[in-house]
Design a protein around this motif. Structure first.
Motif, PDB file in Angstrom:
ATOM      1  N   ALA A   1      30.241  -9.109  27.312  1.00 43.93           N
ATOM      2  CA  ALA A   1      29.416  -8.228  28.143  1.00 43.93           C
ATOM      3  C   ALA A   1      27.987  -8.757  28.184  1.00 43.93           C
ATOM      4  O   ALA A   1      27.554  -9.468  27.283  1.00 43.93           O
ATOM      5  CB  ALA A   1      29.433  -6.814  27.601  1.00 43.93           C
ATOM      6  N   GLN A   2      27.329  -8.417  29.250  1.00 47.77           N
ATOM      7  CA  GLN A   2      25.947  -8.855  29.413  1.00 47.77           C
ATOM      8  C   GLN A   2      24.990  -7.684  29.145  1.00 47.77           C
ATOM      9  O   GLN A   2      25.352  -6.523  29.298  1.00 47.77           O
ATOM     10  CB  GLN A   2      25.702  -9.345  30.848  1.00 47.77           C
ATOM     11  N   SER A   3      23.782  -8.025  28.762  1.00 43.29           N
ATOM     12  CA  SER A   3      22.741  -7.010  28.607  1.00 43.29           C
ATOM     13  C   SER A   3      21.398  -7.613  28.982  1.00 43.29           C
ATOM     14  O   SER A   3      21.237  -8.836  28.978  1.00 43.29           O
ATOM     15  CB  SER A   3      22.693  -6.462  27.183  1.00 43.29           C
ATOM     16  N   VAL A   4      20.473  -6.740  29.334  1.00 41.60           N
ATOM     17  CA  VAL A   4      19.141  -7.163  29.752  1.00 41.60           C
ATOM     18  C   VAL A   4      18.112  -6.338  29.000  1.00 41.60           C
ATOM     19  O   VAL A   4      18.254  -5.126  28.880  1.00 41.60           O
ATOM     20  CB  VAL A   4      18.944  -6.945  31.265  1.00 41.60           C
ATOM     21  N   THR A   5      17.071  -7.002  28.534  1.00 42.05           N
ATOM     22  CA  THR A   5      15.985  -6.306  27.854  1.00 42.05           C
ATOM     23  C   THR A   5      14.671  -6.585  28.556  1.00 42.05           C
ATOM     24  O   THR A   5      14.276  -7.741  28.724  1.00 42.05           O
ATOM     25  CB  THR A   5      15.870  -6.758  26.387  1.00 42.05           C
ATOM     26  N   GLN A   6      14.023  -5.538  28.988  1.00 40.49           N
ATOM     27  CA  GLN A   6      12.668  -5.638  29.498  1.00 40.49           C
ATOM     28  C   GLN A   6      11.794  -4.917  28.480  1.00 40.49           C
ATOM     29  O   GLN A   6      11.805  -3.697  28.390  1.00 40.49           O
ATOM     30  CB  GLN A   6      12.537  -5.000  30.882  1.00 40.49           C
ATOM     31  N   LEU A   7      11.081  -5.689  27.685  1.00 35.38           N
ATOM     32  CA  LEU A   7      10.372  -5.131  26.538  1.00 35.38           C
ATOM     33  C   LEU A   7       9.220  -4.232  26.940  1.00 35.38           C
ATOM     34  O   LEU A   7       8.871  -3.303  26.213  1.00 35.38           O
ATOM     35  CB  LEU A   7       9.859  -6.268  25.654  1.00 35.38           C
ATOM     36  N   ASP A   8       8.602  -4.522  28.078  1.00 35.96           N
ATOM     37  CA  ASP A   8       7.422  -3.765  28.494  1.00 35.96           C
ATOM     38  C   ASP A   8       7.820  -2.702  29.511  1.00 35.96           C
ATOM     39  O   ASP A   8       8.296  -3.030  30.585  1.00 35.96           O
ATOM     40  CB  ASP A   8       6.379  -4.698  29.115  1.00 35.96           C
ATOM     41  N   SER A   9       7.611  -1.438  29.161  1.00 37.79           N
ATOM     42  CA  SER A   9       7.931  -0.387  30.129  1.00 37.79           C
ATOM     43  C   SER A   9       6.823  -0.259  31.175  1.00 37.79           C
ATOM     44  O   SER A   9       7.083   0.118  32.313  1.00 37.79           O
ATOM     45  CB  SER A   9       8.142   0.946  29.419  1.00 37.79           C
ATOM     46  N   ASN A  24      14.540 -10.679  28.987  1.00 40.16           N
ATOM     47  CA  ASN A  24      15.469 -11.460  28.170  1.00 40.16           C
ATOM     48  C   ASN A  24      16.871 -10.914  28.388  1.00 40.16           C
ATOM     49  O   ASN A  24      17.060  -9.721  28.583  1.00 40.16           O
ATOM     50  CB  ASN A  24      15.097 -11.375  26.693  1.00 40.16           C
ATOM     51  N   TYR A  25      17.838 -11.793  28.332  1.00 41.66           N
ATOM     52  CA  TYR A  25      19.204 -11.358  28.566  1.00 41.66           C
ATOM     53  C   TYR A  25      20.105 -11.841  27.436  1.00 41.66           C
ATOM     54  O   TYR A  25      19.749 -12.728  26.656  1.00 41.66           O
ATOM     55  CB  TYR A  25      19.717 -11.882  29.916  1.00 41.66           C
ATOM     56  N   SER A  26      21.277 -11.250  27.379  1.00 43.53           N
ATOM     57  CA  SER A  26      22.279 -11.663  26.410  1.00 43.53           C
ATOM     58  C   SER A  26      23.605 -11.800  27.138  1.00 43.53           C
ATOM     59  O   SER A  26      23.979 -10.923  27.937  1.00 43.53           O
ATOM     60  CB  SER A  26      22.391 -10.607  25.306  1.00 43.53           C
TER      61      SER A  26
END
Lengths: 114, 115
Positions: A1-9, A24-26
């Motif tokens: 599975a893929q995931s995405v992180t946007q650290l800054d809201s 960043n993605y996984s």
């Protein structure tokens, strides 16, 4: 599975200053990467996408993003922002040659300060 | 040409009632997607259709949620026995063909409020 992180809201930046929105993605497989933008009271629209080839991708309104496989990142940049860039920006990822699901990050709200 | 349209634009309902949300994709687009956008949560994938089939329903939050697409065009998302946590903006998007590399074209959304 893929995931995405946007650290800054939220990211505040002065008009005409440069900006970088981080993503960043996984994923265990090769991916396609996207940035979508949602202007106030409007629907989402595609800014740019990375499918293959050159890691530097140019999009609309002077934005660009660079795919970095080793760091699993796809940061969005603009050298000089304008008040009209005020919007929410979403990074998204999908698996190559798999299904059609696109996974979106939680978004980064860009505030342009006068 | 016309973009993706959604109706209603706003829906206020009472807890426990059923609601139907409609999406009209761009003519000729074979792929159709439903997402839910909650404050601070980004876009949550719900379901996608290729033609009238839904190969991936994994994002539907519970069995109260269902969706169908007829004639390879209009899609309806139905939420039964609505709960307050269902309050969100429901977005529909369409794409010319299958393949996750394609741009998705989004509608304006339906804002659902469950009282």
């Amino acid at each position: 599975a893929q995931s995405v992180t946007q650290l800054d809201s939220q990211v505040p930046v002065f008009e005409e200053a440069p900006v970088e929105l981080r993503c960043n993605y996984s994923s265990s497989v090769s991916v396609y990467l996207f940035w979508y933008v949602q202007y106030p009271n409007q629907g989402l629209q595609l800014l740019l996408k990375y499918l293959s080839g050159s890691t530097l991708v140019k999009g609309i309104n002077g934005f660009e993003a660079e795919f970095n496989k080793s760091q699993t990142s796809f940061h969005l940049r603009k050298p000089s922002v304008h008040i009209s860039d005020t919007a929410e920006y979403f990074c998204a990822v999908s698996a190559q040659n798999r299904d059609d699901k696109i996974i979106f990050g939680k978004g980064t709200r860009l505030h342009i300060l006068p | 040409g016309a973009g993706v349209s959604q109706s209603p634009s706003n829906k206020v309902t009472e807890k426990g009632k059923d609601v139907e949300l409609r999406c009209d994709p761009i003519s000729g687009h074979t792929a159709l997607y439903w997402y839910r956008q909650s404050l601070g949560q980004g876009l949550e994938f719900l379901i996608y259709f290729q033609g009238n089939s839904a190969p991936d329903k994994s994002g539907l939050p519970s069995d109260r949620f269902s969706a169908e697409r007829t004639g390879g065009s209009v899609s309806t998302l139905t939420i039964q026995r609505t709960q307050q946590e269902d309050s969100a903006v429901y977005l529909c998007a369409s794409s010319p063909r299958g393949g996750s590399y394609n741009e998705q074209f989004f509608g304006p959304g339906t804002r659902l409020t469950v009282l």
